[in-house]
Enzyme design. Structure first.
Site, PDB file in Angstrom:
ATOM      1  N   SER A 161      -1.588   3.902  10.340  1.00  0.00           N
ATOM      2  CA  SER A 161      -2.178   5.236  10.495  1.00  0.00           C
ATOM      3  C   SER A 161      -3.697   5.155  10.473  1.00  0.00           C
ATOM      4  O   SER A 161      -4.277   4.160  10.021  1.00  0.00           O
ATOM      5  CB  SER A 161      -1.699   6.162   9.370  1.00  0.00           C
ATOM      6  OG  SER A 161      -2.380   5.873   8.170  1.00  0.00           O
ATOM      7  N   SER A 162      -4.334   6.205  10.948  1.00  0.00           N
ATOM      8  CA  SER A 162      -5.802   6.232  10.924  1.00  0.00           C
ATOM      9  C   SER A 162      -6.312   6.195   9.476  1.00  0.00           C
ATOM     10  O   SER A 162      -7.438   5.798   9.218  1.00  0.00           O
ATOM     11  CB  SER A 162      -6.343   7.452  11.682  1.00  0.00           C
ATOM     12  OG  SER A 162      -5.609   8.617  11.384  1.00  0.00           O
ATOM     13  N   TRP A 202       8.813  -2.479  -1.716  1.00  0.00           N
ATOM     14  CA  TRP A 202       9.881  -3.487  -1.557  1.00  0.00           C
ATOM     15  C   TRP A 202       9.405  -4.836  -2.084  1.00  0.00           C
ATOM     16  O   TRP A 202      10.120  -5.534  -2.798  1.00  0.00           O
ATOM     17  CB  TRP A 202      10.251  -3.579  -0.080  1.00  0.00           C
ATOM     18  CG  TRP A 202      11.420  -4.455   0.231  1.00  0.00           C
ATOM     19  CD1 TRP A 202      12.733  -4.083   0.288  1.00  0.00           C
ATOM     20  CD2 TRP A 202      11.376  -5.863   0.548  1.00  0.00           C
ATOM     21  NE1 TRP A 202      13.531  -5.167   0.621  1.00  0.00           N
ATOM     22  CE2 TRP A 202      12.720  -6.275   0.789  1.00  0.00           C
ATOM     23  CE3 TRP A 202      10.369  -6.815   0.659  1.00  0.00           C
ATOM     24  CZ2 TRP A 202      13.058  -7.583   1.134  1.00  0.00           C
ATOM     25  CZ3 TRP A 202      10.703  -8.123   0.995  1.00  0.00           C
ATOM     26  CH2 TRP A 202      12.040  -8.493   1.225  1.00  0.00           C
ATOM     27  N   ASN A 258      -4.821   4.337   7.097  1.00  0.00           N
ATOM     28  CA  ASN A 258      -4.509   3.030   6.503  1.00  0.00           C
ATOM     29  C   ASN A 258      -5.691   2.059   6.461  1.00  0.00           C
ATOM     30  O   ASN A 258      -5.648   1.047   5.753  1.00  0.00           O
ATOM     31  CB  ASN A 258      -3.312   2.361   7.209  1.00  0.00           C
ATOM     32  CG  ASN A 258      -1.979   3.005   6.902  1.00  0.00           C
ATOM     33  OD1 ASN A 258      -1.089   3.061   7.753  1.00  0.00           O
ATOM     34  ND2 ASN A 258      -1.800   3.504   5.681  1.00  0.00           N
ATOM     35  N   TRP A 259      -6.782   2.370   7.168  1.00  0.00           N
ATOM     36  CA  TRP A 259      -7.989   1.543   7.064  1.00  0.00           C
ATOM     37  C   TRP A 259      -8.550   1.565   5.646  1.00  0.00           C
ATOM     38  O   TRP A 259      -9.295   0.669   5.251  1.00  0.00           O
ATOM     39  CB  TRP A 259      -9.088   2.046   8.012  1.00  0.00           C
ATOM     40  CG  TRP A 259      -8.750   1.928   9.472  1.00  0.00           C
ATOM     41  CD1 TRP A 259      -8.441   2.962  10.305  1.00  0.00           C
ATOM     42  CD2 TRP A 259      -8.713   0.743  10.286  1.00  0.00           C
ATOM     43  NE1 TRP A 259      -8.208   2.494  11.584  1.00  0.00           N
ATOM     44  CE2 TRP A 259      -8.367   1.133  11.589  1.00  0.00           C
ATOM     45  CE3 TRP A 259      -8.921  -0.617  10.020  1.00  0.00           C
ATOM     46  CZ2 TRP A 259      -8.232   0.229  12.650  1.00  0.00           C
ATOM     47  CZ3 TRP A 259      -8.788  -1.521  11.077  1.00  0.00           C
ATOM     48  CH2 TRP A 259      -8.449  -1.091  12.368  1.00  0.00           C
ATOM     49  N   SER A 264       2.475  12.589   6.746  1.00  0.00           N
ATOM     50  CA  SER A 264       1.330  11.664   6.702  1.00  0.00           C
ATOM     51  C   SER A 264       0.559  11.588   8.027  1.00  0.00           C
ATOM     52  O   SER A 264       0.175  10.495   8.455  1.00  0.00           O
ATOM     53  CB  SER A 264       1.782  10.258   6.271  1.00  0.00           C
ATOM     54  OG  SER A 264       2.363  10.294   4.985  1.00  0.00           O
ATOM     55  N   ASP A 268       8.126   3.326   6.202  1.00  0.00           N
ATOM     56  CA  ASP A 268       7.410   3.297   4.922  1.00  0.00           C
ATOM     57  C   ASP A 268       8.213   2.567   3.849  1.00  0.00           C
ATOM     58  O   ASP A 268       9.443   2.573   3.867  1.00  0.00           O
ATOM     59  CB  ASP A 268       7.116   4.741   4.481  1.00  0.00           C
ATOM     60  CG  ASP A 268       6.064   4.796   3.386  1.00  0.00           C
ATOM     61  OD1 ASP A 268       5.283   3.835   3.237  1.00  0.00           O
ATOM     62  OD2 ASP A 268       6.018   5.812   2.662  1.00  0.00           O
ATOM     63  N   GLY A 269       7.497   1.952   2.904  1.00  0.00           N
ATOM     64  CA  GLY A 269       8.150   1.342   1.753  1.00  0.00           C
ATOM     65  C   GLY A 269       8.036  -0.179   1.679  1.00  0.00           C
ATOM     66  O   GLY A 269       8.615  -0.799   0.788  1.00  0.00           O
ATOM     67  N   ASN A 270       7.259  -0.773   2.584  1.00  0.00           N
ATOM     68  CA  ASN A 270       7.097  -2.232   2.562  1.00  0.00           C
ATOM     69  C   ASN A 270       6.467  -2.726   1.262  1.00  0.00           C
ATOM     70  O   ASN A 270       6.901  -3.731   0.691  1.00  0.00           O
ATOM     71  CB  ASN A 270       6.176  -2.691   3.702  1.00  0.00           C
ATOM     72  CG  ASN A 270       6.797  -2.480   5.067  1.00  0.00           C
ATOM     73  OD1 ASN A 270       7.993  -2.213   5.166  1.00  0.00           O
ATOM     74  ND2 ASN A 270       5.987  -2.596   6.104  1.00  0.00           N
ATOM     75  N   HIS A 294       5.340  -6.382   4.256  1.00  0.00           N
ATOM     76  CA  HIS A 294       5.048  -6.110   5.671  1.00  0.00           C
ATOM     77  C   HIS A 294       5.730  -7.138   6.560  1.00  0.00           C
ATOM     78  O   HIS A 294       6.286  -6.815   7.602  1.00  0.00           O
ATOM     79  CB  HIS A 294       3.532  -6.120   5.923  1.00  0.00           C
ATOM     80  CG  HIS A 294       2.800  -5.046   5.164  1.00  0.00           C
ATOM     81  ND1 HIS A 294       3.245  -3.749   5.110  1.00  0.00           N
ATOM     82  CD2 HIS A 294       1.655  -5.078   4.427  1.00  0.00           C
ATOM     83  CE1 HIS A 294       2.410  -3.030   4.377  1.00  0.00           C
ATOM     84  NE2 HIS A 294       1.437  -3.816   3.944  1.00  0.00           N
TER      85      HIS A 294
HETATM   86  C1  IPE Z   1       2.475   6.299   6.680  1.00  0.00           C
HETATM   87  O1  IPE Z   1       2.708   5.602   5.490  1.00  0.00           O
HETATM   88  C2  IPE Z   1       1.908   5.380   7.714  1.00  0.00           C
HETATM   89  C3  IPE Z   1       2.808   4.373   8.241  1.00  0.00           C
HETATM   90  C4  IPE Z   1       4.070   4.220   7.936  1.00  0.00           C
HETATM   91  C5  IPE Z   1       2.251   3.492   9.218  1.00  0.00           C
HETATM   92  P1  IPE Z   1       1.672   5.630   4.280  1.00  0.00           P
HETATM   93  O2  IPE Z   1       2.278   4.809   3.217  1.00  0.00           O
HETATM   94  O3  IPE Z   1       0.329   5.241   4.749  1.00  0.00           O
HETATM   95  O4  IPE Z   1       1.656   7.171   3.883  1.00  0.00           O
HETATM   96  P2  IPE Z   1       1.129   7.887   2.571  1.00  0.00           P
HETATM   97  O5  IPE Z   1      -0.265   7.407   2.358  1.00  0.00           O
HETATM   98  O6  IPE Z   1       2.017   7.502   1.443  1.00  0.00           O
HETATM   99  O7  IPE Z   1       1.223   9.353   2.880  1.00  0.00           O
HETATM  100  C1  IPE Z   2       4.445   1.110   5.337  1.00  0.00           C
HETATM  101  O1  IPE Z   2       4.696   0.592   4.073  1.00  0.00           O
HETATM  102  C2  IPE Z   2       3.657   0.170   6.201  1.00  0.00           C
HETATM  103  C3  IPE Z   2       2.287   0.628   6.488  1.00  0.00           C
HETATM  104  C4  IPE Z   2       1.769   1.753   6.115  1.00  0.00           C
HETATM  105  C5  IPE Z   2       1.453  -0.266   7.279  1.00  0.00           C
HETATM  106  P1  IPE Z   2       3.665   0.760   2.874  1.00  0.00           P
HETATM  107  O2  IPE Z   2       2.713  -0.379   2.911  1.00  0.00           O
HETATM  108  O3  IPE Z   2       3.039   2.109   2.908  1.00  0.00           O
HETATM  109  O4  IPE Z   2       4.617   0.630   1.625  1.00  0.00           O
HETATM  110  P2  IPE Z   2       4.581   1.463   0.282  1.00  0.00           P
HETATM  111  O5  IPE Z   2       4.647   2.918   0.661  1.00  0.00           O
HETATM  112  O6  IPE Z   2       3.298   1.131  -0.414  1.00  0.00           O
HETATM  113  O7  IPE Z   2       5.782   1.007  -0.451  1.00  0.00           O
HETATM  114 MG    MG Z   3       3.563   3.874   2.078  1.00  0.00          MG
END
Ligand code: IPE
Ligand code: IPE
Ligand code: MG
Length: 237
Positions: free
Chosen positions: A56-57, A16, A59-60, A187, A11-13, A28
Site C-alpha cells: 500500500s502507499s 504469522w 507501507n513505505w 486500509s 494481510d497477516g504475514n 512475506h
Molecule cells: C494492507 O495491510 C496492505 C496490504 C495488504 C498490502 P496493512 O497491514 O498495511 O494494513 P493496516 O496498516 O493494518 O491497516
Molecule cells: C501483509 O502482511 C503484507 C503487506 C502489507 C506487505 P503484514 O505484513 O501487514 O502482516 P501483519 O498484519 O503485520 O501480520
Molecule cells: Mg498487516
C-alpha cells in the site's frame, strides 16, 4: 450473476512469522506460496479477474529493512513466476503510483505487463504503492486535464465517464473482496471499485490461506443475494 472479479487484501504475514518466532520477512516469503496457490485456484475456477493488494502507499512507513526486503521479494517473484503464469494464461497488470519504485523495478513491471499469454484465461492486477484515495485523485486530475484541453465536456461527466480514468477501468467492478488476517478494514485499498462488492473477512493469516479457504468463501458468496437496491421479490421474480 457470476463471479467476474475477486480482490484480496493479503494481510497477516508479519503475525504469522512472529507466532513462529521468526522475522516478519519470513512471513512475506511464506506468503508468496499463498499468492501462487490462489492465482492457480482462480484460473482453475474460471475467475476472469483477480486483483491483489501487495503493497500500500502507506507501507513505505515500515522499517526500511522490511520495505527493502519486500522490494527484493517482489522483483524475485516477477522473475521467477512470470513464465509459468503466462503458460497458465495469466496476464499481469500493475496498478498504483509506480513512479516511486526503483528504475529497475519500474522497467521490470513495464516489461512484464507487455507480455500476453497465447490464450488469455485471467487478468491478474497487482496493486503496489496503491491507495484508493490516490486512485480517485489521479482520475480527477486526468479528467480535469481533458476538460482543460476540450477533450471532455463537464456536462458529459457521469459515473461511466469518471470510471474511464480509474485504475482497472476496463474491468468489471469487484464482486467479492476478501481480507485475511482478521482486521475488519479496507486500509485504503480499492474504494471506487468495491462500491457493491460482497465483503469477506477471515481470521486466517495470509500464509495459511489457500485453495480450500478460497473455495469455501466462493461457496458462501454464491449463497448471498445481491440485490443492488432492489427487493428480494424483484430479484427472484
Ligand atoms: C494492507 O495491510 C496492505 C496490504 C495488504 C498490502 P496493512 O497491514 O498495511 O494494513 P493496516 O496498516 O493494518 O491497516
Ligand atoms: C501483509 O502482511 C503484507 C503487506 C502489507 C506487505 P503484514 O505484513 O501487514 O502482516 P501483519 O498484519 O503485520 O501480520
Ligand atoms: Mg498487516
Amino acid at each position: 450473476m457470476s463471479l467476474q472479479h475477486i480482490a484480496i487484501i493479503m494481510d497477516g504475514n508479519g503475525r504469522w512469522a512472529t507466532l513462529r518466532k521468526r522475522p516478519r520477512t519470513f512471513g512475506h516469503q511464506a506468503g508468496t506460496k499463498s499468492v501462487r496457490s490462489v492465482i492457480q485456484a482462480c484460473v482453475k475456477l474460471g475467475v476472469p479477474n483477480l486483483t491483489l493488494f501487495a503493497f500500500s502507499s502507506e507501507n513505505w512507513s515500515r522499517p526500511e529493512k522490511e520495505v527493502s526486503r519486500l522490494m527484493d521479494l517482489f522483483m524475485r517473484s516477477l522473475n521467477k513466476e512470470t513464465p509459468e503464469l503466462l503458460q497458465q494464461g495469466v496476464k499481469q497488470n500493475f496498478i498504483g503510483d509506480l513512479g516511486r519504485f526503483s528504475e529497475k523495478l519500474q522497467q521490470k513491471m513495464r516489461e512484464v505487463s507487455q507480455l500476453n499469454p497465447s490464450e488469455l484465461r485471467m487478468n491478474l492486477n497487482i496493486a503496489v504503492n496503491y491507495g484508493g484515495r490516490w486512485d480517485i485523485v489521479n482520475a480527477a486530475k486526468k479528467l480535469a486535464m481533458d476538460i482543460q484541453q476540450g477533450v471532455k465536456q463537464i456536462d458529459a461527466i457521469d459515473e461511466t465517464v469518471f470510471d474511464e480514468y480509474m485504475s482497472l477501468k476496463d474491468l468489471p467492478a469487484v464482486d467479492l473482496l476478501i481480507r485475511t488476517g482478521g482486521e475488519h478494514r479496507i486500509s485504503n485499498f480499492l474504494l471506487w471499485q468495491i462500491a457493491y462488492a460482497e465483503l469477506f473477512f477471515t481470521d486466517t493469516l495470509w500464509p495459511d490461506f489457500g485453495e480450500q479457504q478460497l473455495s469455501d468463501i466462493i461457496t458462501e458468496f454464491n449463497q448471498r443475494e445481491r440485490r443492488f437496491g432492489k427487493t428480494s421479490e424483484q430479484i427472484n421474480a
